[in-house]
Scaffold this active site. Structure first.
Site, PDB file in Angstrom:
ATOM      1  N   ASP A  48       0.846  -1.198   0.000  1.00 26.62           N
ATOM      2  CA  ASP A  48       0.000   0.000   0.000  1.00 26.62           C
ATOM      3  C   ASP A  48       0.884   1.251   0.000  1.00 26.62           C
ATOM      4  OD1 ASP A  48      -2.974   0.990   0.801  1.00 26.62           O
ATOM      5  OD2 ASP A  48      -1.448   2.244   1.762  1.00 26.62           O
ATOM      6  N   LYS A  78      -2.947   6.073  -4.181  1.00 24.20           N
ATOM      7  CA  LYS A  78      -4.046   7.000  -3.867  1.00 24.20           C
ATOM      8  C   LYS A  78      -3.800   8.358  -4.504  1.00 24.20           C
ATOM      9  CE  LYS A  78      -3.872   4.725   0.611  1.00 24.20           C
ATOM     10  NZ  LYS A  78      -2.437   4.507   0.837  1.00 24.20           N
ATOM     11  N   HIS A 111      -7.690   9.698  -1.655  1.00 26.13           N
ATOM     12  CA  HIS A 111      -6.978   9.628  -0.373  1.00 26.13           C
ATOM     13  C   HIS A 111      -7.740  10.260   0.792  1.00 26.13           C
ATOM     14  CE1 HIS A 111      -2.614   9.219   1.210  1.00 26.13           C
ATOM     15  NE2 HIS A 111      -3.458   9.089   2.188  1.00 26.13           N
TER      16      HIS A 111
END
Ligand code: A2P
Length: 282
Positions: A48, A78, A111
């Protein structure tokens, strides 16, 4: 869940490995590359990152240098707040893909929500960002799309669009389980991911958690990661320390009892980032 490669199924059928390797606050360069290579060696297949973390180029280098095929990895990034909107999101995505050196992304998230605190037309802004995400998803360049730090009222408008968010990544750890948001997500088939499952380390000195962890002969970090999984939430622990990376992957050989889960679930807020998506916009 029995191993790091067991998966949660997203609402579109795409599968996501049940523990992700977090990289927030991981500096770019060798530290980032080495920690990801180590994580993959330990069995993590889900990484991530985010444009705003400033480490996407190193994450991309790590993906190239680890011993596993790209298709076996699940990569999330993101779009940051400064890039909200339709055209800007499309451009941000291209930059992310070029930094990561990938031709498809597994998961792309908004995000942080635009919210009423700062924008009169916050809902329209989120919808415009979402329109770009949807288009990229439909083109096949992203396998799944979602949001991060969205509260139920931020998600409402997106839930009325053609492609609905598949994931919501929120701050989640003992004392901050955001029950209302989690219930909303579960009701709507949205997988919840936990950022800072260790409270960015703040959980580790809590006496209640230390006592419970002792019973299972595990660390508080392992307890917190397992706690997420047993609540059906996907944890994203971060570490750049090889021994901790390995330790955090070892969360399948014990089970927290129903009574201990209830005790942890009932804990009052005691520490966290303090970031409120309704009032914080960076
Ligand atoms: P480091 O990266 O220096 O190893 P979170 O995942 O909640 O954001 O927490 C990350 C923080 O917790 C980092 O400071 C990380 O330190 C630390 N950390 C991660 N795993 C462990 C562990 N098993 N034991 C102690 N500290 C840990």
């Amino acid at each position: 869940m029995k191993t790091l490669t067991d998966t949660f199924k997203l609402s579109n059928g795409y599968e996501i490995p049940c523990v992700g390797f977090g990289t927030w606050q991981t500096p770019s360069g060798e530290v980032c590359i080495d920690s990801i290579v180590k994580a993959v060696e330990c069995g993590y297949r889900h990484i991530d990152t985010a444009a705003v973390y400033g480490n996407e180029k190193s994450v991309g280098d790590a993906i190239k240098s680890c011993q596993v095929k790209r298709e076996e990895l699940f990569i999330t990034s993101k779009v940051w707040n400064s890039e909200r909107g339709y055209e800007t999101t499309l451009a941000a995505f291209e930059k992310t893909m070029s930094d990561l050196k990938l031709d498809y992304l597994d998961l792309y998230l908004i995000h942080w929500p635009a919210s009423a605190y700062r924008f009169e037309n916050w809902e329209e802004i989120n919808l415009n960002t979402w329109r770009a995400m949807t288009e990229l998803y439909k083109s096949g360049r992203i396998k799944a799309i979602g949001v991060s730090n969205f509260l139920p009222h931020h998600m409402d408008a997106l839930m009325k669009t053609e492609i609905k968010p598949m994931v919501n990544q929120i701050e989640y750890h003992p004392g901050q389980t955001q029950n209302e948001t989690v219930e909303y997500c579960k009701r709507n088939g949205i997988v919840v991911e936990a950022w800072s499952p260790l409270g960015t380390g703040r959980m580790l000195t809590n006496e209640t958690l230390i006592e419970i962890a002792k019973k299972y002969n595990v660390s508080v970090a392992q307890l917190c990661i397992r706690f997420c999984l047993q609540n059906g939430v996907l944890p994203l622990p971060k570490s750049v320390t090889p021994s901790r990376i390995k330790e955090n992957a070892d969360v399948f050989s014990f089970e927290i009892s129903a009574a201990d889960m209830a005790e942890i679930n009932a804990m009052e807020y005691f520490a966290g980032s303090g970031l409120d998506p309704d009032t914080e916009d960076f």
